[in-house]
Design a protein around this motif. Structure first.
Motif, PDB file in Angstrom:
ATOM      1  N   GLY A   1       3.571 -73.124   6.125  1.00 24.15           N
ATOM      2  CA  GLY A   1       2.998 -73.566   4.866  1.00 24.15           C
ATOM      3  C   GLY A   1       4.067 -73.845   3.833  1.00 24.15           C
ATOM      4  N   SER A   2       3.614 -74.116   2.631  1.00 21.48           N
ATOM      5  CA  SER A   2       4.498 -74.424   1.506  1.00 21.48           C
ATOM      6  C   SER A   2       4.701 -73.187   0.646  1.00 21.48           C
ATOM      7  CB  SER A   2       3.908 -75.545   0.661  1.00 21.48           C
ATOM      8  OG  SER A   2       3.825 -76.733   1.412  1.00 21.48           O
ATOM      9  N   TYR A   3       5.943 -72.981   0.211  1.00 19.84           N
ATOM     10  CA  TYR A   3       6.308 -71.812  -0.567  1.00 19.84           C
ATOM     11  C   TYR A   3       7.177 -72.221  -1.749  1.00 19.84           C
ATOM     12  CZ  TYR A   3       4.710 -69.047   3.403  1.00 19.84           C
ATOM     13  OH  TYR A   3       3.941 -68.485   4.387  1.00 19.84           O
ATOM     14  N   GLU A   4       7.272 -71.311  -2.712  1.00 19.29           N
ATOM     15  CA  GLU A   4       8.181 -71.500  -3.831  1.00 19.29           C
ATOM     16  C   GLU A   4       8.872 -70.180  -4.128  1.00 19.29           C
ATOM     17  OE1 GLU A   4       7.426 -73.830  -7.680  1.00 19.29           O
ATOM     18  OE2 GLU A   4       7.111 -71.726  -8.287  1.00 19.29           O
ATOM     19  N   LEU A   5      10.187 -70.239  -4.234  1.00 16.50           N
ATOM     20  CA  LEU A   5      10.960 -69.131  -4.778  1.00 16.50           C
ATOM     21  C   LEU A   5      11.225 -69.483  -6.229  1.00 16.50           C
ATOM     22  CD1 LEU A   5      13.555 -68.247  -2.007  1.00 16.50           C
ATOM     23  CD2 LEU A   5      11.906 -66.707  -3.054  1.00 16.50           C
ATOM     24  N   LEU A   6      10.902 -68.573  -7.132  1.00 15.68           N
ATOM     25  CA  LEU A   6      11.085 -68.784  -8.566  1.00 15.68           C
ATOM     26  C   LEU A   6      12.092 -67.756  -9.063  1.00 15.68           C
ATOM     27  CD1 LEU A   6      10.139 -70.401 -11.042  1.00 15.68           C
ATOM     28  CD2 LEU A   6       8.363 -68.673 -11.363  1.00 15.68           C
ATOM     29  N   PHE A   7      13.267 -68.237  -9.475  1.00 19.70           N
ATOM     30  CA  PHE A   7      14.356 -67.374  -9.923  1.00 19.70           C
ATOM     31  C   PHE A   7      14.372 -67.340 -11.449  1.00 19.70           C
ATOM     32  CE2 PHE A   7      15.462 -68.978  -5.775  1.00 19.70           C
ATOM     33  CZ  PHE A   7      16.029 -67.897  -5.128  1.00 19.70           C
ATOM     34  N   MET A   8      14.414 -66.156 -12.044  1.00 18.83           N
ATOM     35  CA  MET A   8      14.387 -65.981 -13.497  1.00 18.83           C
ATOM     36  C   MET A   8      15.823 -66.013 -14.041  1.00 18.83           C
ATOM     37  SD  MET A   8      11.240 -65.884 -13.496  1.00 18.83           S
ATOM     38  CE  MET A   8       9.876 -65.435 -12.447  1.00 18.83           C
ATOM     39  N   ALA A   9      16.401 -67.205 -14.063  1.00 16.07           N
ATOM     40  CA  ALA A   9      17.809 -67.377 -14.417  1.00 16.07           C
ATOM     41  C   ALA A   9      18.086 -67.085 -15.885  1.00 16.07           C
ATOM     42  CB  ALA A   9      18.263 -68.799 -14.067  1.00 16.07           C
ATOM     43  N   GLY A  10      17.215 -67.515 -16.799  1.00 17.94           N
ATOM     44  CA  GLY A  10      17.440 -67.279 -18.226  1.00 17.94           C
ATOM     45  C   GLY A  10      17.511 -65.798 -18.544  1.00 17.94           C
ATOM     46  N   ASP A  11      16.570 -65.032 -18.008  1.00 17.22           N
ATOM     47  CA  ASP A  11      16.581 -63.587 -18.228  1.00 17.22           C
ATOM     48  C   ASP A  11      17.865 -62.963 -17.665  1.00 17.22           C
ATOM     49  OD1 ASP A  11      14.087 -63.763 -19.419  1.00 17.22           O
ATOM     50  OD2 ASP A  11      13.001 -63.083 -17.635  1.00 17.22           O
TER      51      ASP A  11
ATOM     52  N   ARG B   1       3.176 -68.445  -2.395  1.00 16.43           N
ATOM     53  CA  ARG B   1       2.635 -69.315  -1.346  1.00 16.43           C
ATOM     54  C   ARG B   1       1.819 -70.370  -2.064  1.00 16.43           C
ATOM     55  NH1 ARG B   1       1.638 -69.946   4.098  1.00 16.43           N
ATOM     56  NH2 ARG B   1      -0.330 -70.975   4.532  1.00 16.43           N
ATOM     57  N   LEU B   2       2.112 -71.635  -1.804  1.00 18.70           N
ATOM     58  CA  LEU B   2       1.442 -72.731  -2.478  1.00 18.70           C
ATOM     59  C   LEU B   2       0.260 -73.198  -1.637  1.00 18.70           C
ATOM     60  CD1 LEU B   2       4.621 -74.668  -3.611  1.00 18.70           C
ATOM     61  CD2 LEU B   2       3.324 -72.943  -4.872  1.00 18.70           C
ATOM     62  N   GLU B   3      -0.896 -73.245  -2.270  1.00 16.05           N
ATOM     63  CA  GLU B   3      -2.125 -73.655  -1.590  1.00 16.05           C
ATOM     64  C   GLU B   3      -2.817 -74.679  -2.472  1.00 16.05           C
ATOM     65  OE1 GLU B   3      -3.930 -69.815  -1.353  1.00 16.05           O
ATOM     66  OE2 GLU B   3      -2.616 -69.154   0.252  1.00 16.05           O
ATOM     67  N   GLY B   4      -2.612 -75.964  -2.191  1.00 16.79           N
ATOM     68  CA  GLY B   4      -3.156 -77.011  -3.049  1.00 16.79           C
ATOM     69  C   GLY B   4      -2.493 -76.946  -4.409  1.00 16.79           C
ATOM     70  N   ARG B   5      -3.298 -76.964  -5.454  1.00 20.12           N
ATOM     71  CA  ARG B   5      -2.749 -76.853  -6.815  1.00 20.12           C
ATOM     72  C   ARG B   5      -2.597 -75.402  -7.245  1.00 20.12           C
ATOM     73  NH1 ARG B   5      -2.479 -81.295 -10.056  1.00 20.12           N
ATOM     74  NH2 ARG B   5      -3.353 -83.187  -9.185  1.00 20.12           N
TER      75      ARG B   5
ATOM     76  N   ILE C   1      12.328 -73.307  -6.380  1.00 19.24           N
ATOM     77  CA  ILE C   1      12.769 -73.973  -5.154  1.00 19.24           C
ATOM     78  C   ILE C   1      11.572 -73.988  -4.211  1.00 19.24           C
ATOM     79  CG2 ILE C   1      14.355 -73.939  -3.199  1.00 19.24           C
ATOM     80  CD1 ILE C   1      16.314 -72.387  -5.002  1.00 19.24           C
ATOM     81  N   ARG C   2      11.073 -75.193  -3.950  1.00 15.81           N
ATOM     82  CA  ARG C   2       9.915 -75.358  -3.069  1.00 15.81           C
ATOM     83  C   ARG C   2      10.381 -75.811  -1.694  1.00 15.81           C
ATOM     84  NH1 ARG C   2       4.859 -77.632  -6.632  1.00 15.81           N
ATOM     85  NH2 ARG C   2       4.807 -75.798  -7.999  1.00 15.81           N
ATOM     86  N   PHE C   3       9.785 -75.217  -0.671  1.00 17.02           N
ATOM     87  CA  PHE C   3      10.183 -75.508   0.702  1.00 17.02           C
ATOM     88  C   PHE C   3       9.002 -75.249   1.629  1.00 17.02           C
ATOM     89  CE2 PHE C   3      11.064 -71.171  -0.389  1.00 17.02           C
ATOM     90  CZ  PHE C   3      10.644 -70.439   0.706  1.00 17.02           C
ATOM     91  N   LYS C   4       9.130 -75.724   2.849  1.00 15.59           N
ATOM     92  CA  LYS C   4       8.087 -75.526   3.857  1.00 15.59           C
ATOM     93  C   LYS C   4       8.620 -74.684   5.002  1.00 15.59           C
ATOM     94  CE  LYS C   4       5.347 -79.657   3.222  1.00 15.59           C
ATOM     95  NZ  LYS C   4       3.951 -79.343   3.269  1.00 15.59           N
ATOM     96  N   ILE C   5       7.766 -73.814   5.483  1.00 15.47           N
ATOM     97  CA  ILE C   5       8.028 -73.094   6.724  1.00 15.47           C
ATOM     98  C   ILE C   5       7.174 -73.774   7.785  1.00 15.47           C
ATOM     99  CG2 ILE C   5       7.658 -70.927   7.965  1.00 15.47           C
ATOM    100  CD1 ILE C   5       8.376 -69.450   5.374  1.00 15.47           C
ATOM    101  N   THR C   6       7.825 -74.299   8.799  1.00 17.94           N
ATOM    102  CA  THR C   6       7.096 -74.982   9.860  1.00 17.94           C
ATOM    103  C   THR C   6       7.139 -74.213  11.176  1.00 17.94           C
ATOM    104  OG1 THR C   6       9.054 -76.317  10.330  1.00 17.94           O
ATOM    105  CG2 THR C   6       7.404 -77.280   8.856  1.00 17.94           C
ATOM    106  N   ASN C   7       8.225 -73.503  11.418  1.00 17.25           N
ATOM    107  CA  ASN C   7       8.365 -72.727  12.643  1.00 17.25           C
ATOM    108  C   ASN C   7       8.502 -71.253  12.265  1.00 17.25           C
ATOM    109  OD1 ASN C   7       9.124 -71.443  14.994  1.00 17.25           O
ATOM    110  ND2 ASN C   7      10.511 -73.064  15.646  1.00 17.25           N
ATOM    111  N   VAL C   8       7.465 -70.486  12.511  1.00 13.83           N
ATOM    112  CA  VAL C   8       7.430 -69.090  12.056  1.00 13.83           C
ATOM    113  C   VAL C   8       8.376 -68.179  12.832  1.00 13.83           C
ATOM    114  CG1 VAL C   8       5.100 -69.306  11.137  1.00 13.83           C
ATOM    115  CG2 VAL C   8       5.422 -68.495  13.489  1.00 13.83           C
ATOM    116  N   THR C   9       9.027 -68.693  13.853  1.00 13.29           N
ATOM    117  CA  THR C   9       9.998 -67.871  14.589  1.00 13.29           C
ATOM    118  C   THR C   9      11.434 -68.139  14.133  1.00 13.29           C
ATOM    119  OG1 THR C   9      10.206 -69.472  16.390  1.00 13.29           O
ATOM    120  CG2 THR C   9       8.495 -67.765  16.613  1.00 13.29           C
ATOM    121  N   ASP C  10      11.623 -69.100  13.213  1.00 14.69           N
ATOM    122  CA  ASP C  10      12.960 -69.410  12.701  1.00 14.69           C
ATOM    123  C   ASP C  10      13.361 -68.469  11.564  1.00 14.69           C
ATOM    124  OD1 ASP C  10      13.379 -71.514  14.410  1.00 14.69           O
ATOM    125  OD2 ASP C  10      13.169 -73.078  12.880  1.00 14.69           O
TER     126      ASP C  10
END
Length: 131
Positions: A60-70, A27-31, A103-112
């Motif tokens: 809010g803003s979120y990031e999924l971080l995938f460990m592709a190299g590993d 969960r991204l909160e500012g920096r 991959i950074r994205f926003k959740i705006t509608n919590v019922t979606d």
């Protein structure tokens, strides 16, 4: 219906689900970011449960971080491909263009339902908002 966040990872280089890829949800909160969970994809390239659902879904803003190299190094290992003679050297010198995929994205509608699929190969990836 309560909202949920899901993902699915497909390995285009093999034409198969990406089994065993580690990913993190932040969960991204500012920096600053707050790690919410770390998970590993199953045999179908999915997780056994949604990343978020119900009351956990917050706008809010979120990031999924995938460990592709590993993941791709583990594929090499499983296939018996030895890029070097030393594991330490292999870890640092195996040429993977993509080590981590954020991959950074926003959740705006919590019922979606927010579905974030990843199509990945050693040299590139694609994503989109799925259904």
């Amino acid at each position: 219906m309560s909202g949920r966040l899901t993902t699915h990872v497909l390995d285009l280089s093999q034409g198969l689900p990406a089994t065993g890829m580690v990913l993190q949800l932040w969960r991204l909160e500012g920096r600053q970011g707050k790690l919410l969970l770390e998970a590993v994809t199953n045999a179908d390239g999915r997780l056994n449960a949604p990343l978020l659902e119900g009351a956990q879904m917050e706008a809010g803003s979120y990031e999924l971080l995938f460990m592709a190299g590993d993941y791709f190094r583990s594929i090499q290992s499983r296939l018996g491909v030895d890029a070097t003679s030393s594991e330490d050297v292999m870890e640092s010198e195996t040429p993977f263009f993509l080590e981590q995929i954020p991959i950074r994205f926003k959740i705006t509608n919590v019922t979606d339902h927010y579905h974030v699929p990843l199509l990945v190969a050693p040299g590139g990836y694609s994503t989109y908002r799925g259904s």
